[in-house]
Design an enzyme around this catalytic site. Structure first.
Site, PDB file in Angstrom:
ATOM      1  N   THR A 187      -2.661  10.764  12.090  1.00 32.75           N
ATOM      2  CA  THR A 187      -2.358  10.869  10.659  1.00 32.75           C
ATOM      3  C   THR A 187      -2.993  12.120  10.080  1.00 32.75           C
ATOM      4  O   THR A 187      -4.187  12.347  10.203  1.00 32.75           O
ATOM      5  CB  THR A 187      -2.876   9.626   9.922  1.00 32.75           C
ATOM      6  OG1 THR A 187      -2.274   8.470  10.485  1.00 32.75           O
ATOM      7  CG2 THR A 187      -2.535   9.713   8.438  1.00 32.75           C
TER       8      THR A 187
ATOM      9  N   TYR B  97      -0.717  -2.165  11.833  1.00 29.70           N
ATOM     10  CA  TYR B  97       0.281  -1.798  10.822  1.00 29.70           C
ATOM     11  C   TYR B  97       1.448  -2.788  10.894  1.00 29.70           C
ATOM     12  O   TYR B  97       1.380  -3.781  11.621  1.00 29.70           O
ATOM     13  CB  TYR B  97       0.695  -0.343  11.002  1.00 29.70           C
ATOM     14  CG  TYR B  97      -0.445   0.617  10.755  1.00 29.70           C
ATOM     15  CD1 TYR B  97      -1.044   0.704   9.497  1.00 29.70           C
ATOM     16  CD2 TYR B  97      -0.972   1.397  11.787  1.00 29.70           C
ATOM     17  CE1 TYR B  97      -2.124   1.560   9.270  1.00 29.70           C
ATOM     18  CE2 TYR B  97      -2.052   2.244  11.562  1.00 29.70           C
ATOM     19  CZ  TYR B  97      -2.622   2.323  10.296  1.00 29.70           C
ATOM     20  OH  TYR B  97      -3.697   3.150  10.081  1.00 29.70           O
TER      21      TYR B  97
END
Length: 366
Positions: free
Chosen positions: A28, A175
């Site tokens: 990320t 997630y």
């Protein structure tokens, strides 16, 4: 230092032809204001392709669902201007001789309410509960689930149109897809819940929908993990038999490559065997696998978020495992974050020139 030549053998699966076995792990990076990857992001990925990375898997890029992202600076994969930015990334990587896959992402309940590009949107989750059991929202409805599956499929269609070489689904680290896999967050009693196999239903439906938008010979990768960001000790499968029960329906749904995410690649997954999670995945499914977890460094990534660096480490053990056939591809994260030339240096035997990892690398696109 052992020769790294084995890692620089070509690899081919369907239409994906790689010059070597080195993969840039998805990491990320919040450097896309408004969700749009700009020229600095283009240059960031191009530098790795120019320096012998065989396959780049992008940072997580979010699907077209209001609660999919927790950060407006994380790139999305649906706005026209964002897709145009990704097209520039793909073209630059291809011009440098590399191959690239997007990692399609929905963060689910990892998003705190009120954050992200759509702060008023609810946070999607299987059951609206934290792993502690606290109820903080509503479960996703059948309509919510159908819309999410459609959003993944739409992103896959865009991936093909833009010219990506493969697609990865982020089904790891707690997630959204992984939240359905995990009994810690999935308390549903419908067809998307139940036992471990039942809890693969959401992921299987996404795999099928994405697969339907891809050419038959274009590989689909699924990243999965035992550990969760909410609980580093969490496990989906306590035994090889349970792992096989979990992986088999996903493979049958259309996963071509499994990306088995661990914090340290050298840790055995189950007692009685030295195989890591990727090794067990390959043994149980027969599919190609990617190993990952502190490759080229001597500490895992958790310290990086607390400002800790990590010195470069030998990859002799990695090469030994690769030559034994434990895994097919090797994803490199922080070592490539600090050193865009990491793969080229390893290929050329310049191990003394490898950069140590500095947490400062998290603050900029090196």
């Amino acid at each position: 230092m052992t020769s790294a030549a084995p890692l620089f053998q070509p690899f081919q699966l369907g239409s994906l032809a790689l010059a070597n076995r080195i993969v840039m792990a998805p990491m990320t990076r919040s450097f896309s204001p408004g969700g749009v990857p700009g020229e600095d992001v283009v240059a960031y990925y191009r530098r790795r392709a120019e320096n012998a990375v065989g396959l780049i898997i992008t940072e997580g890029t979010t699907i077209d669902r209001p609660g999919a992202s927790f950060d407006p600076a994380v790139p999305n994969f649906h706005a026209p201007e964002s897709l145009a930015g990704w097209k520039k990334v793909v073209d630059a990587v291809h011009a440098a001789g590399g191959k690239i896959a997007p990692q399609l992402w929905h963060v689910g309940l990892a998003r705190r309410p009120g954050t992200g590009p759509h702060p008023d949107a609810p946070s999607d989750s299987p059951s609206g509960v934290l792993h502690t059991g606290k109820q903080i929202g509503e479960p996703m409805s059948e309509a919510d689930i159908a819309d999410t599956i459609h959003a993944f499929a739409k992103a896959a269609r865009s991936s093909v149109e833009i010219g990506f070489d493969a697609i990865e689904l982020h089904g790891a680290h707690g997630y959204l897809i992984d939240q359905f896999f995990w009994d810690g967050l999935n308390k549903r009693s419908d067809r998307f819940g139940g036992d471990l196999v039942g809890r693969t239903s959401f992921g299987r439906e996404i795999v099928k929908a994405v697969r339907a938008e891809m050419p038959a010979d274009m590989p689909l990768i699924l990243r999965y993990s035992q550990w969760k960001q909410q609980d580093y000790t969490a496990r989906l499968a306590e035994t090889p038999q349970a792992l096989e029960a979990f992986l088999t329906p996903l493979a049958e749904a259309g996963v071509d490559i499994f990306h088995a995410s661990t914090r340290r690649f050298w840790i055995p997954e189950f007692e009685g065997s030295d195989l890591n999670l990727a090794g067990w995945t390959k043994k149980l499914t027969g599919k190609p696998v990617i190993t990952v977890g502190s490759v080229g460094l001597n500490s895992d990534f958790l310290g990086a978020f607390m400002g800790e660096g990590s010195p470069a480490a030998s990859i002799d053990g990695l090469i030994k495992r690769f030559e034994a056939g434990e895994f097919d591809l090797v994803a490199v994260g922080r070592a490539l974050l600090s050193d865009p030339e990491w793969a080229a240096k390893v290929r050329d035997g310049r191990f003394g020139d490898l950069n140590d990892f500095s947490a400062e690398a998290l603050k900029e696109l090196v």
